[in-house]
Scaffold this motif. Structure first.
Motif, PDB file in Angstrom:
ATOM      1  N   TRP A 135     -10.530  18.280 -17.014  1.00  0.00           N
ATOM      2  CA  TRP A 135      -9.288  17.643 -16.573  1.00  0.00           C
ATOM      3  C   TRP A 135      -9.549  16.182 -16.207  1.00  0.00           C
ATOM      4  CZ3 TRP A 135      -8.317  15.429 -11.811  1.00  0.00           C
ATOM      5  CH2 TRP A 135      -6.989  15.083 -11.538  1.00  0.00           C
ATOM      6  N   ALA A 136     -10.624  15.926 -15.458  1.00  0.00           N
ATOM      7  CA  ALA A 136     -10.953  14.556 -15.060  1.00  0.00           C
ATOM      8  C   ALA A 136     -11.427  13.729 -16.250  1.00  0.00           C
ATOM      9  CB  ALA A 136     -12.025  14.583 -13.970  1.00  0.00           C
ATOM     10  N   ARG A 137     -12.272  14.309 -17.076  1.00  0.00           N
ATOM     11  CA  ARG A 137     -12.854  13.563 -18.188  1.00  0.00           C
ATOM     12  C   ARG A 137     -11.817  13.238 -19.263  1.00  0.00           C
ATOM     13  NH1 ARG A 137     -15.767  15.022 -22.546  1.00  0.00           N
ATOM     14  NH2 ARG A 137     -15.770  17.246 -22.026  1.00  0.00           N
ATOM     15  N   LEU A 142     -10.096   4.731 -18.429  1.00  0.00           N
ATOM     16  CA  LEU A 142      -9.352   4.103 -19.529  1.00  0.00           C
ATOM     17  C   LEU A 142      -8.623   5.122 -20.400  1.00  0.00           C
ATOM     18  CD1 LEU A 142     -12.091   1.501 -20.601  1.00  0.00           C
ATOM     19  CD2 LEU A 142     -10.068   1.088 -19.176  1.00  0.00           C
ATOM     20  N   GLY A 143      -7.998   6.090 -19.766  1.00  0.00           N
ATOM     21  CA  GLY A 143      -7.253   7.099 -20.514  1.00  0.00           C
ATOM     22  C   GLY A 143      -8.059   8.295 -20.931  1.00  0.00           C
ATOM     23  N   GLY A 144      -9.368   8.308 -20.636  1.00  0.00           N
ATOM     24  CA  GLY A 144     -10.190   9.482 -20.868  1.00  0.00           C
ATOM     25  C   GLY A 144     -10.682   9.633 -22.297  1.00  0.00           C
ATOM     26  N   PHE A 145     -11.598  10.609 -22.443  1.00  0.00           N
ATOM     27  CA  PHE A 145     -12.207  10.900 -23.747  1.00  0.00           C
ATOM     28  C   PHE A 145     -12.470  12.402 -23.817  1.00  0.00           C
ATOM     29  CE2 PHE A 145     -15.868  11.025 -26.729  1.00  0.00           C
ATOM     30  CZ  PHE A 145     -15.244  10.415 -27.813  1.00  0.00           C
ATOM     31  N   VAL A 344      -7.657   3.561 -28.989  1.00  0.00           N
ATOM     32  CA  VAL A 344      -9.008   3.879 -28.533  1.00  0.00           C
ATOM     33  C   VAL A 344      -9.642   2.650 -27.898  1.00  0.00           C
ATOM     34  CG1 VAL A 344     -11.290   4.665 -29.246  1.00  0.00           C
ATOM     35  CG2 VAL A 344      -9.239   5.580 -30.362  1.00  0.00           C
ATOM     36  N   PRO A 345     -10.106   2.753 -26.631  1.00  0.00           N
ATOM     37  CA  PRO A 345     -10.770   1.604 -26.001  1.00  0.00           C
ATOM     38  C   PRO A 345     -11.999   1.177 -26.786  1.00  0.00           C
ATOM     39  CG  PRO A 345     -10.292   3.325 -24.386  1.00  0.00           C
ATOM     40  CD  PRO A 345     -10.018   3.911 -25.734  1.00  0.00           C
ATOM     41  N   GLU A 393      -5.582  11.035 -31.312  1.00  0.00           N
ATOM     42  CA  GLU A 393      -4.535  11.605 -30.457  1.00  0.00           C
ATOM     43  C   GLU A 393      -4.507  13.124 -30.506  1.00  0.00           C
ATOM     44  OE1 GLU A 393      -1.072   8.232 -30.031  1.00  0.00           O
ATOM     45  OE2 GLU A 393      -0.961   9.583 -31.759  1.00  0.00           O
ATOM     46  N   VAL A 394      -5.049  13.721 -31.559  1.00  0.00           N
ATOM     47  CA  VAL A 394      -5.051  15.177 -31.663  1.00  0.00           C
ATOM     48  C   VAL A 394      -5.900  15.808 -30.559  1.00  0.00           C
ATOM     49  CG1 VAL A 394      -7.067  15.413 -33.191  1.00  0.00           C
ATOM     50  CG2 VAL A 394      -5.181  17.055 -33.352  1.00  0.00           C
TER      51      VAL A 394
END
Length: 534
Positions: A135-137, A142-145, A344-345, A393-394
């Protein structure tokens, strides 16, 4: 005057001895991390995900939070280094940097696993903490990965159908719970008296978690269907410079579409209802480059059906571009469009550009930042109301779920994996799409410039797929569905509930420790790994 304190000679050797004593545990954590990486595509050895998670549970069992954090980091770093090895085309520093950042989340998980192993029913809290970590990751920084979620290693396993009930988080929870129960049972197998029975009970619980997905109905019925053609035009060169000369990628996809049109005219192929082109299938903005507009229009008119075209268009100012999927009608030309919401950052935009580009000159290759879209990808493409998502985005639950809840009857994933061809990344993205099919009960159409393009049934099975770096065209009749799964209806509620439960378990350990210190008591020891003889 007091004499200065002198370090005792035995202090240093004692510290070294503790380090040496921890090396076997660290080595085993590294091994478990590598086992987890092998559970993911392109290897697809999903049972290793259970073995790896069980191993981490045992290695952190009864340890201090600091020891658990180090064990988690030793587990997470090799896992991400292998899983994300496809980033090597960007640079070794990018691979290492991202892997270290992601491994820090696993370090926090390790500390939590060590702390909650002192609680009753700790396998349950361990499974919740895996969801908390993901959940955190998935959201930070920056929006997560979201790469590397346990659910994404189990997109064709007995756990997979659970996605239709609670999405990817429920799949992760079930995998982690089965693994933690096995970790709880393992030391008891040779214990006295009740220990074997306890081990058998835990093993039965693990098997139940493993097989629970078989009782979940995956809705696949459809009111009607649509005949689709997916075009994979290929690229001149894989890697960072996949585009080649201007118009080359566009010509590849236009020519492939015209060959399909010729086959239809000759009776060698049936005319589809719609055609899907991938992300970046036009390497030039058709709204500002007349030649690109004319070439797309020529190909779409030749095939004679509405076509979804992926391209970059100029953004609201000269510092931005937009990554779009555009509905192109053979009569009226370009119409509705979807702009990628989650750039994507460092790949599609550069955070802190002014500061970082001076230090990392390679970032200057990202000349303009991608401007994020503000709405979902639900669009009418001929007879089909599609839900379009673009590339990475998937991997994000809410983006895909939103397209379904807003009326998408079939999911389309436009992607450009040419940068990472033959690296395993396209295989990992294909696996995510398979999970999304089950989660939402929708057919999924993947259109990739260089592969892997695929047509996926609502039950997650791959109907057909292409090879990488090969021009190809896929045709199929796919269902259009209106019904929503339980996962669509409950949304992120299961994820939040499980994630918060993990945090509360850690909070209970902290509060208990504070109370014991205030009362002058000693910390409660973890339950022994060896059953106590009564």
């Amino acid at each position: 005057m007091a004499e200065p304190a002198v370090e005792r000679p035995e202090a240093r050797p004692g510290r070294l001895a503790r380090i040496r004593g921890g090396l076997p545990r660290t080595g085993l954590a590294v091994l478990c991390g590598l086992l987890l990486a092998a559970a993911f595509p392109p290897y697809d050895l999903w049972p290793l995900s259970i073995l790896a998670v069980a191993g981490l549970s045992l290695l952190t069992r009864g340890r201090t939070a600091r020891q658990g954090a180090w064990t988690g980091f030793a587990f997470g770093l090799p896992f991400f280094l292998w899983l994300l090895s496809w980033l090597r085309v960007i640079g070794l520093d990018a691979t290492i940097g991202l892997s270290v950042v992601e491994a820090l989340f696993i370090a926090a998980l390790g500390a939590g696993l060590a702390a909650t192993s002192r609680l009753r029913a700790w396998p349950l809290w361990a499974a919740c903490l895996w969801v908390t970590q993901e959940w955190a990751r998935d959201r930070l920084p920056l929006g997560g990965f979201p790469w590397g979620r346990l659910a994404f290693a189990n997109t064709a396993s007995p756990f997979t159908p659970l996605a239709a009930l609670g999405g990817a988080p429920l799949v992760t929870f079930a995998v982690a719970l089965a693994a933690a129960l096995l970790a709880w049972a393992a030391p008891r197998l040779r214990g006295p008296r009740r220990a074997p029975r306890a081990a058998a009970l835990a093993g039965a619980g693990a098997v139940t978690a493993l097989l629970a997905g078989y009782v979940v109905p995956v809705p696949t019925a459809a009111a009607d269907t649509v005949k689709v053609a997916v075009i994979q035009g290929n690229v001149p060169n894989p890697g960072m410079d996949f585009l080649g000369r201007p118009m080359m990628v566009l010509n590849n996809h236009a020519s492939a579409t015209e060959r399909l049109a010729a086959d239809i005219a000759a009776g060698r192929a049936e005319r589809p209802d719609v055609v899907i082109w991938p992300e970046n299938s036009s390497d030039l903005d058709p709204f500002s480059v007349p030649e690109a507009h004319q070439r797309i229009d020529q190909a779409v008119r030749a095939v004679g059906v509405p076509t979804l075209v992926g391209t970059l268009v100029d953004g609201p100012d000269n510092q931005h571009v937009q990554n779009e999927g555009i509905v192109w009608d053979p009569t009226t030309g370009p119409g509705a469009s979807y702009t990628k919401q989650h750039p994507v950052p460092f790949g599609e935009y550069v955070p802190f550009r002014d500061q970082l580009s001076k230090v990392i000159t390679r970032l200057q290759r990202v000349a303009r930042d991608f401007y994020p879209g503000t709405h979902n990808g639900v669009m009418q493409l001929g007879p089909a109301r599609i839900g379009d998502v673009i590339c990475f985005e998937v991997a994000y639950d809410e983006i895909v779920r939103d397209t379904v809840n807003q009326g998408g009857r079939v999911l389309v994933v436009q992607t450009n994996n040419a940068t990472y061809a033959k690296s395993g990344q396209p295989d990992q993205q294909l696996a995510m799409s398979r999970l999304r099919a089950v989660e939402h009960g929708r057919a999924v159409l993947i259109a990739a410039t260089s592969g892997i393009s695929a047509i996926i049934a609502p039950d997650g099975s791959v109907v057909s797929r292409t090879q990488e770096l090969t021009p190809a065209e896929l045709s199929a009749v796919v269902p259009l569905r209106d019904a929503r799964t339980v996962a669509d209806k409950v949304g992120a509620a299961p994820e939040w509930a499980l994630a918060v439960a993990g945090l509360l378990a850690c909070g209970a350990v902290v509060v208990g420790g504070i109370r014991r210190r205030r009362s002058g008591g000693t910390p409660v020891e973890a339950e022994s790994l060896t059953p106590v003889v009564q």
